[in-house]
Design a protein around this motif. Sequence first.
Motif: not given
Length: 721
Positions: A525-534, A543-549, A563-566
Motif C-alpha cells: 500500500i505504501k509503495l502504491a501510494r508513492l507510485l500514484l501520488k508522486l 500492478g503492486v496492489l494486484q500482486e499483493a492481492l 478501489l480508491e485508485l480506480e
Amino acid sequence: MAAEGSEDLSGNGELEYSSAMEATETPLPPPMEMSEENGGGTVAAEAVGPDSGTFSMPPTAEDEEGELPADFERLWKAAHDNPQDFTSWTDLLQYCEQESHMTASRRALVAFLARYPLCYGYWKKFADLERRSGNNDKAEEVCVTGLKAIPLSVDLWIHYINLLLGTLDMNLPESPKHIRSVFEEAVSAAGLDFHSDRLWDLYVEWEKEQGDMRAAAAVLDRVLQLPTQLYSSHYDKFKAHLMEHEPKLVLTTEEYEELRVLCRQSQKAERAEQAQEEEEERPPGEEEPATPEGHDSEELMQKIREQVLARRDKVYQQNEGEVRKRWHYEDAIKRPYFHVKPLDRVQLRAWHSYLDWEIAQLTKDPNEGNQEAQEGSEDTPPTEEASEGNGAVASDDHRVRVLFERCLIACALYEEFWTRYGQYLEPQSSAEARAVYRRACEVHLTHKHTIHMQWATFEERHGDLAEARRVLEAVEKTLPGLAVVRLRRAGLERRAGRLDESEALLREAVAESKEKPPLHAFYSIKLARLLLKLGKNPSKARGVLQEALEISPDNGKLHMNLLELEVAGDARASAEAVQDCVARALAAPLSPHTKLIFSQRGMQYAEDYGNSIQSVLTIYEQHQKLLKELGPRKRGAENGDEDAEKLSKAEDGSAAAAAAQQVAASMPHVPMSTPPPSMISGDVSSQGGYGGYGSWYQQSQYGNYGYQNTWNYNQGYYPPS
C-alpha cells in the motif's frame, strides 16, 4: 558518584551502603528561615561527558595462562547470545573472579564494560586486578578509560587517586604535580556533584600532607561556594584550619596584606582612643611604653581571623540557601547510580522535576533570589557580594549540564532523558547535541530504535543527509524487520528528491516480506501510494496492489486501496474497473460487513457516474441480493441512516452491524422493483432504498481501509515534550 540506598549488589558491582552509615557526617536539612542568597563562584565549566560519547577499552593481553577455565566458554556464549541479560554477564564475571584466572577475567571485564560502562564498581575491580598482577601502568590505564566513560564517578576518581598515591614515587618532583593535576581534573569533572564531599576532603587533606596550608585553604574556599551534601562540614574545617595556623600561612598574600592593613588601622584607632584615656590618668612625667615594630601581635592575628570568618560567613550563608533550595530534590533521588533494574515512576518524575527547576534558574532574575533571601531571613540581609554571587550562579548552565549527566547515569536506559539533554544542548552547540545522541545510540541504547530515529532526524535537520542515512541503516541492521525504520529511510530519500531510491527501498521491503502477508500488504500500500501520488504512474501502482492481492486476497485494506485508485481515475474510463474491484472484493474471503461496504461503494459510484439507468438498477439489484444473503441482521444497512453517534463509537464490525440491526428493526422493509426517487427530492432518512448509503463508508471505523488510514510511524520525529 557515591552509591546510596539499601544494601544490595548493585549494577556497579559493589555492595551498596545505606546513607544512614554517614549519619554522623550528614547535616540536617537547612532550616526554612535561612537565607536564599546564592553562593559565589563555581568550578571551571569544562566538559562533563565522555568525548564524542565513545571510549576505547584497554587492549587485552595474550593468553599467558594457557587454557581458559572449564565453564568459561559456556558462560561467555550465554552472555553474548543474550547481551541484554545483565544476569548472564554478572554470572560470567563472578565465575572468572572465583577461578582467579587473569586472562578470563580480563576478557570478560573488557566485553562487559564495553556494554555497561557506567558500572563504576567493575572499573575498580578491573584496575585492582591489573595492580595485583603487577601491571600498575595497566591499572592506571583502566582507571583513565573508565573515567572517560563515567567522569562524574566520585568513587572512581578517589580510587584512581589512591592508586597513584600508592604507586608513584612521591620523592620525585613531578609526582606531586601529577597528583595535583589529577585532583584538579577530578573536581572540575565531578566537584559539582551533590555527593562530591569525599573528593574535596581528600584534596584538602592531601594538600595538608604536602605542607601547603595556603593551597588547602584555597581548596576549602572553592568548596564553600558549592551546594553539596556536607556543606556545613567544609565551613567547620575551614574555621579549624584558620585557627590552627597563622593567617599569613593560610590566606593568599593579597588578602592577608589587605586584612592586615585594615586591622592595623582599626587597632591604631582603638589604641589612640585608649591612649588618650590613659594619658589623662598617667602620673606627671611618666611616658607611654614602647610597642615592638614589625611584629604582629596575637591580638592583630585574632582580628584578622575575625575578618576572614566574617567574609566567609557571607559565602556560607549564600551557599546554605542554595543547598536548602535543592535539598528536597536531592532527597527524592533514591538511586543515583546505574542499574539495569527499572526505576519507578516516582523516581523518573523526581529527575524531571529537578531538571525543570535547575533549567528554570537560568532565566530567573538575579535580583529575585536576593529578594527571597531578604524576605526569608531578616538577620542576614543581602550584600553587594551576595548579589554578584547570585548572578554568577543563575547565568551558568554548567550546573544544568552536570545535573543532566548525573541523571543520565541513573536513567541511562530511558530515552526521554537523552532526548531532553539533546534538545537542551542543540540551541547552544549542535556538536555537543550530536555527541549526546552518539553516546545514547552507540553505547547505552543500541536496541532502542526511537532514539536512533531522533538522531537521524537531528542530522537531517542540520543538513547532514549522509549521517542520517548511516544512522538509519545501522539501526535497521541491528533491529531488522522494523517497518517504522524502513519507512523513515524511504521518507528521507523522498525528501532528498531521490524518488528512485525511495521506491527501491519500498520494493525491497515488499519483496522481503512475502512470508508475512500483513506486513507485505502494508508495504504494498505504501509503495502504491508513492507510485500514484508522486510517481504519477497509476499503472504501476495498480500492478503492486494486484500482486499483493494474490498473496493476501482476504486483506480488505488492499481491496479498498485498489478501489480508491480506480475511483480517483477518469470517471468515463474507470466505471468498468471500479465495478471489477467491487466484484473482486465480493468474491474474496472477506467478512460480510466488509463486503457490504464494497457493495455500497459500488452503488454510490454507479449512481454518481453511471452511463445508463439500467446499469444503476442492475447494481442495485445485486446489492439487494447481497443483503438477503447476509441475513436479516444486515437489512438496516441499505438505508444508511444509522445514528451517526452510535456508529462513531463502534470499534469493530460487530458493533456497526448491531447498530444497523437496530435501525432495521425500527423501519419496515418494502421490497422495491424500481429505484426510489432521487435523494435530492426527498428526506434521506425517509427513503426505503439505496439513497442514503453514503454515510457508511465515511464512518471512522472504516477509515483504515482507504488512503486516509493512519499508521503511526511518526514516533521519533516528535520527541516527548
